[in-house]
Enzyme design. Structure first.
Site, PDB file in Angstrom:
ATOM      1  N   TYR A  10       0.396  -1.268  -0.157  1.00  0.00           N
ATOM      2  CA  TYR A  10       0.352   0.150   0.227  1.00  0.00           C
ATOM      3  C   TYR A  10       1.087   1.514   0.145  1.00  0.00           C
ATOM      4  O   TYR A  10       0.423   2.286   0.296  1.00  0.00           O
ATOM      5  CB  TYR A  10      -1.053   0.013   1.108  1.00  0.00           C
ATOM      6  CG  TYR A  10      -1.682  -1.492   1.302  1.00  0.00           C
ATOM      7  CD1 TYR A  10      -2.862  -1.354   0.699  1.00  0.00           C
ATOM      8  CD2 TYR A  10      -1.384  -1.766   2.580  1.00  0.00           C
ATOM      9  CE1 TYR A  10      -3.392  -2.392   0.576  1.00  0.00           C
ATOM     10  CE2 TYR A  10      -2.284  -3.199   2.890  1.00  0.00           C
ATOM     11  CZ  TYR A  10      -3.022  -3.501   1.943  1.00  0.00           C
ATOM     12  OH  TYR A  10      -4.206  -4.707   2.372  1.00  0.00           O
ATOM     13  N   TYR A 138     -14.321  -5.409   4.921  1.00  0.00           N
ATOM     14  CA  TYR A 138     -12.806  -5.210   4.305  1.00  0.00           C
ATOM     15  C   TYR A 138     -12.573  -7.279   4.723  1.00  0.00           C
ATOM     16  O   TYR A 138     -12.542  -7.633   5.390  1.00  0.00           O
ATOM     17  CB  TYR A 138     -11.492  -5.163   5.084  1.00  0.00           C
ATOM     18  CG  TYR A 138     -10.363  -5.485   4.568  1.00  0.00           C
ATOM     19  CD1 TYR A 138      -9.912  -4.912   3.936  1.00  0.00           C
ATOM     20  CD2 TYR A 138      -9.497  -6.327   5.471  1.00  0.00           C
ATOM     21  CE1 TYR A 138      -8.479  -5.287   2.878  1.00  0.00           C
ATOM     22  CE2 TYR A 138      -7.501  -6.969   4.625  1.00  0.00           C
ATOM     23  CZ  TYR A 138      -7.931  -6.682   3.699  1.00  0.00           C
ATOM     24  OH  TYR A 138      -6.820  -6.885   2.786  1.00  0.00           O
ATOM     25  N   ASP A 232     -16.300 -13.486   9.323  1.00  0.00           N
ATOM     26  CA  ASP A 232     -14.937 -12.717   9.754  1.00  0.00           C
ATOM     27  C   ASP A 232     -14.113 -12.124  10.324  1.00  0.00           C
ATOM     28  O   ASP A 232     -14.422 -10.883  11.181  1.00  0.00           O
ATOM     29  CB  ASP A 232     -14.993 -11.861   7.977  1.00  0.00           C
ATOM     30  CG  ASP A 232     -13.366 -11.933   8.000  1.00  0.00           C
ATOM     31  OD1 ASP A 232     -11.639 -12.619   7.952  1.00  0.00           O
ATOM     32  OD2 ASP A 232     -12.650 -10.995   6.915  1.00  0.00           O
ATOM     33  N   LYS A 261      -5.320 -13.859  11.605  1.00  0.00           N
ATOM     34  CA  LYS A 261      -4.656 -12.767  12.341  1.00  0.00           C
ATOM     35  C   LYS A 261      -3.167 -13.009  14.091  1.00  0.00           C
ATOM     36  O   LYS A 261      -2.683 -13.663  14.134  1.00  0.00           O
ATOM     37  CB  LYS A 261      -5.400 -11.298  12.557  1.00  0.00           C
ATOM     38  CG  LYS A 261      -4.937 -10.944  11.762  1.00  0.00           C
ATOM     39  CD  LYS A 261      -5.034  -9.592  11.360  1.00  0.00           C
ATOM     40  CE  LYS A 261      -5.377  -8.663   9.525  1.00  0.00           C
ATOM     41  NZ  LYS A 261      -5.957  -8.428   9.329  1.00  0.00           N
TER      42      LYS A 261
HETATM   43  C1  LIG Z   1      -6.376  -8.760   8.112  1.00  0.00           C
HETATM   44  C2  LIG Z   1      -8.131  -9.244   7.517  1.00  0.00           C
HETATM   45  C3  LIG Z   1      -7.866  -9.949   6.043  1.00  0.00           C
HETATM   46  C4  LIG Z   1      -6.950 -10.444   5.290  1.00  0.00           C
HETATM   47  O1  LIG Z   1      -5.846 -11.099   6.157  1.00  0.00           O
HETATM   48  P1  LIG Z   1      -4.596 -11.245   5.282  1.00  0.00           P
HETATM   49  O2  LIG Z   1      -3.970 -12.800   6.317  1.00  0.00           O
HETATM   50  O3  LIG Z   1      -3.969 -10.140   5.091  1.00  0.00           O
HETATM   51  O4  LIG Z   1      -4.623 -12.381   3.780  1.00  0.00           O
HETATM   52  C5  LIG Z   1      -9.116 -10.414   7.040  1.00  0.00           C
HETATM   53  N1  LIG Z   1     -10.272  -9.938   6.913  1.00  0.00           N
HETATM   54  C6  LIG Z   1     -10.283  -9.550   7.750  1.00  0.00           C
HETATM   55  C7  LIG Z   1     -11.633  -8.441   8.717  1.00  0.00           C
HETATM   56  C8  LIG Z   1      -8.450  -8.676   8.111  1.00  0.00           C
HETATM   57  O5  LIG Z   1      -8.569  -7.997   9.578  1.00  0.00           O
END
Ligand SMILES: *Cc1c(COP(=O)(O)O)cnc(C)c1O
Length: 422
Positions: A10, A138, A232, A261
């Site tokens: 980015y 996102y 998510d 994460k």
């Molecule tokens: C960071 C994130 C992703 C993507 O994960 P990556 O490991 O960066 O590919 C997807 N959804 C959410 C809510 C995120 O915070």
């Protein structure tokens, strides 16, 4: 080549500040090449929930490295993966028991979307092939996940021509919006495979928060209309919002949940897509074409699984959720007075997330200035557009947290004076 470049994420490489070189980490701190220490306000994109270099996790990785760093999952399995799957199933609600491994959050969401599509295909419901997603959402940077990220946030706008069209909705946070959403769903559910939501906090899209009742209402509507729910929790999972998972606060069980994460305590790349029993059962058949058509080379990496198991040990043996509550009180107290400053629109917190929402996005000059000022004062903070936030490790010590919030507050005040004109 002598002039190799590390191409940064980015970042406009012509104008971006040279990155700060980090040579070591410990606790909630990063050590720069010149020896200066920064208190980390971001926890490496929200991953380092136990702080850096927690000895229990480091030890588990070292032990596993000596035994077996990796083995393919096509036809093989290993004890760390089996153990991790069992433990995740035990802490997730309902029948979220079928664990599919991958290496990154984006891929975990891709897999969830593929699962949802194929789940319906396996029942000859090919018409259910669209996804519902929300404003400020996102879900990743890969192509299919880009099609369910807020198209107006800027990260993916360029690609709209090649992305599949999905259903974009405002998050129904009021009764009126919820009525609209319910009516809309009645008309469109027949073509929808699933809805994607970041429970309680939309992270990368600007740390937007909603109430558990909103989440509960959305999940209930989806269930009524046969639309799968994909939670998510890649950002919110593992204590960040005050409960182990954000869905726990709304008392819902999604059909599929994505975690990554903080899964390995911020040490190694690992992700899981966990499906409920009825989703898993939808793939069982004597027809081999009904098997889930996915598999990645490093899925279920043994080092990653060992780290994740060690991270779960720490959630059991150390008082993480109590620490989150303490952090929340400190963040709320430190940031509340900023609400009255010119240029500040809103101050909000949830769990170990503290947010100062500005009236407008920082310009790139202001952004560089802000980050550099923070580094000069010994902290690491990386705002997103109009959002200055902190998501420290859940183990940050009170003195470091107090320095962190004091510097952020000071820089927001300085920005307001120097740059903001109403
Ligand atoms: C960071 C994130 C992703 C993507 O994960 P990556 O490991 O960066 O590919 C997807 N959804 C959410 C809510 C995120 O915070």
């Amino acid at each position: 080549m002598t002039n190799a470049t590390v191409w940064l994420p980015y970042a406009q490489m012509q104008t971006t500040l040279p990155p700060f070189e980090v040579v070591a980490s410990h606790g909630s701190r990063l050590v720069l090449a010149d020896g200066k220490e920064l208190i980390d306000g971001v926890a490496s994109w929200w991953t380092a929930c136990h702080g850096y270099n927690h000895p229990h996790i480091i030890n588990a990785i070292q032990k596993q490295a000596a035994i077996m760093p990796h083995v393919m999952m096509g036809g093989l399995i290993h004890p760390q993966a089996t153990r991790l799957a069992k433990r995740l199933a035990a802490i997730l609600p309902g029948t979220l028991d079928a664990v599919f491994f991958s290496e990154s959050g984006s891929v975990a969401v891709e897999i969830a979307m593929k699962m949802a599509l194929q789940f319906w295909m396996n029942q000859h419901q090919e018409q259910k092939h669209r996804f519902i997603y929300f404003e400020h959402g996102y879900h990743g940077d890969t192509f299919f996940t880009m099609s369910v990220c807020d198209p107006n946030e800027g990260m993916h706008r360029l690609f709209h021509r090649v992305l599949p069209t999905q259903h974009f909705q405002p998050l129904p946070t009021t009764d009126a919006l919820l009525d609209n959403f319910a009516n809309w769903l009645k008309k469109h559910a027949h073509e929808c495979a699933a809805l994607l939501i970041e429970p309680l906090v939309q992270g990368a899209g600007g740390m937007k928060m909603h109430h558990p009742e909103t989440l509960h209402a959305i999940a209930t509507l989806c269930k009524q209309h046969d639309v799968l729910v994909i939670a998510d929790e890649i950002f919110t999972g593992f204590g960040r919002t005050g409960s182990l998972f954000a869905i726990d606060q709304a008392n819902i069980v999604p059909d599929i949940i994505c975690l990554s994460k903080a899964l390995t305590g911020g040490t190694l790349p690992l992700a899981v897509t966990v499906a409920s029993q009825h989703i898993f059962d939808g793939f069982l058949s004597d027809d081999s074409h009904k098997a889930l058509m996915h598999g990645t080379t490093f899925m279920g990496n043994a080092l990653g699984c060992a780290a994740a198991n060690a991270s779960l040990d720490l959630f059991e043996s150390e008082p993480r959720l109590a620490q989150v509550a303490t952090i929340n009180a400190a963040l709320s107290q430190a940031f509340a007075p900023l609400a009255d400053i010119p240029g500040v629109k809103d101050v909000r917190t949830l769990g170990a997330i503290g947010v100062i929402q500005l009236e407008r996005a920082l310009t790139s000059t202001e952004m560089s200035w802000f980050k550099q000022q923070c580094v000069n004062e010994g902290i690491w903070c990386r705002p997103i557009q109009d959002v200055v936030y902190t998501t420290p490790s859940l183990t940050i010590d009170p003195a470091d947290l107090s320095s962190l919030t004091a510097v952020i507050a000071k820089q927001v005040r300085a920005w307001s004076t120097l740059f903001y004109h109403a």
